[in-house]
Design an enzyme around this catalytic site. Structure first.
Site, mmCIF file in Angstrom:
data_model
loop_
_atom_site.group_PDB
_atom_site.id
_atom_site.type_symbol
_atom_site.label_atom_id
_atom_site.label_comp_id
_atom_site.label_asym_id
_atom_site.label_seq_id
_atom_site.Cartn_x
_atom_site.Cartn_y
_atom_site.Cartn_z
ATOM 1 C CE1 TYR A 144 24.057 -18.504 48.851
ATOM 2 C CE2 TYR A 144 21.921 -19.518 48.576
ATOM 3 C CZ TYR A 144 22.713 -18.526 49.113
ATOM 4 O OH TYR A 144 22.153 -17.569 49.928
ATOM 5 C CE LYS A 193 23.392 -3.269 44.442
ATOM 6 N NZ LYS A 193 22.614 -2.186 45.049
ATOM 7 C CG ASP A 225 19.679 -1.715 46.770
ATOM 8 O OD1 ASP A 225 19.209 -2.182 45.709
ATOM 9 O OD2 ASP A 225 20.420 -0.719 46.784
ATOM 10 C CG ASP A 249 18.738 -18.182 51.037
ATOM 11 O OD1 ASP A 249 17.747 -18.513 51.708
ATOM 12 O OD2 ASP A 249 19.908 -18.487 51.326
ATOM 13 C CG ASP A 253 13.989 -16.976 54.886
ATOM 14 O OD1 ASP A 253 13.199 -17.831 54.420
ATOM 15 O OD2 ASP A 253 14.965 -17.264 55.602
#
Ligand code: NAD
Length: 358
Positions: A144, A193, A225, A249, A253
């Site tokens: 980001y 990852k 994942d 992020d 959520d």
């Protein structure tokens, strides 16, 4: 005994409704435990744009820098949606606050209270009667904030965003996660990852290195994942999750959704040292603003986090959390968490009941 300067940013929509109740809780805890609070109320968000033409006036930022902690309601609303990105309350106030104040660690607990276990969309045999996960998300680095742009590629226009992390950035967020785990069940799951990304390989190596300073804390690693799956298959595996900005992020959520109640979830954004900004995860809920309908519990639990993480006062934090549990166990509900047979109460009454229990 302590004296604390708190910068209060009520913000827009239900922000003032819920923050007023949380300030009442601070005063109540102050009386019981002998602390003094000096509240410095400033404008941020749409209300600041209306008054000053900018969502984060210099005066507000200065006040934030000079206080011990920030209590924030929520910012934004349809009235300001047409503004360019840098003047919109969310980007112009929230992102600027985070970057200007070095708030690099975002702590988001996903808690299912025993009395509200029905609210989770996950089957009761998986959730049990409660759940308590803390997501620690890196907030000021990664993709980001990385290099981005457009370029001419082999097959026409290409766009790119770079995910880059330094050892320094990973180390300091890992330390926050291990420190938090020491105050909880002493288990950290680092999500990355590392089977594909170089930045994740450095992430994994650095977190493993930091873990050596915390021999009491169990560390495991999970690919993002798999973590997304395990959160719904076996959420009880997790105590503290630590992860990068973009993975955090999404994962935070997901974790909050499995609790089923947005009006209940607090958050903290921490800088080095004890400084932090505390706010509910929900937005400004313009549909119910000023109607005494908003659930103040997320903001009140954010105050509990303030005691735990900025003031190092775990007893005061626990007293607030116990009071919330007790009020819920007695069956009191604001409209957002009310079931079919419940008679809902308003924002003010919920605040008052929690204060009485403290
Ligand atoms: P929202 O969280 O404000 O509302 C979503 C739904 O949840 C609404 O139906 C609302 O009534 C309900 N809700 C939220 N908080 C509640 C509470 N405490 N008690 C009871 N019900 C509650 O999300 P949205 O509608 O997508 O966004 C509204 C505005 O808030 C937008 O301008 C958005 O950009 C802004 N926003 C701000 C923040 C922030 O300040 N951190 C975060 C998210 C959204």
């Amino acid at each position: 005994m302590g004296s604390y300067h708190i910068t209060v940013l009520k913000g827009d929509g239900i922000g003032p409704d819920v923050v007023t109740e949380a300030m009442g809780v601070l005063e109540c805890v102050g009386k019981k435990y002998g602390h003094d609070f000096v509240f410095n109320e400033k404008l941020a968000g749409g209300c600041a744009y209306d008054a000053y033409g900018e969502p984060l006036p210099e005066e507000t930022l200065e006040a934030c820098k000079n206080g011990d902690a920030i209590l924030l309601g929520a910012v934004g609303g349809p009235k300001w949606d047409h503004l360019p990105a840098n003047l919109r309350p969310e980007a112009g106030a929230l992102l600027k606050l985070r970057s200007s104040l070095g708030l690099y660690a975002n702590l988001r607990p996903a808690i299912i209270h025993k009395a509200l276990s029905d609210a989770s969309p996950i089957k009761p045999e998986i959730i049990g009667d409660s759940l308590d996960i803390l997501v620690v998300r890196e907030l000021t680095g990664g993709i980001y904030f990385g290099e981005r742009g457009y370029r001419e590629g082999k097959h026409g226009e290409e766009a790119y965003d770079v995910e880059a992390y330094s050892e320094f950035e990973i180390k300091r967020i890992a330390v926050q996660a291990f420190e938090a785990a020491m105050k909880r069940n002493k288990h950290v799951t680092s999500i990355d990852k590392a089977n594909v990304l170089e930045s994740s390989k450095l992430w994994r190596r650095t977190v493993t290195e930091v873990a050596k300073d915390y021999p009491e804390v169990e560390l495991d690693h999970m690919y993002v994942d798999n973590a997304a799956m395990q959160l719904v298959r076996n959420p009880k595996h997790f105590d503290v999750i630590v992860t990068s900005n973009i993975f955090g992020d999404i994962i935070s959520d997901e974790a909050s959704q499995i609790t089923g109640s947005i009006g209940m979830l607090p958050s903290a954004s921490l800088a080095d040292g004890a400084f932090g900004m505390y706010e509910p995860i929900h937005g400004s809920a313009p549909d119910i603003a000023g109607q005494d309908k908003a659930n103040p519990i997320a903001t009140i639990l954010s105050v509990a986090m303030m005691f735990r993480y900025s003031f190092q006062k775990p007893d005061e934090a626990a007293a607030i959390e116990r009071a919330v549990d007790a009020v819920l166990a007695e069956g009191w509900r604001t409209p957002d968490i009310a079931g079919p047979g419940d008679v809902p109460i308003g924002t003010k009454k919920m605040g008052q009941l929690i204060r009485e229990h403290i």
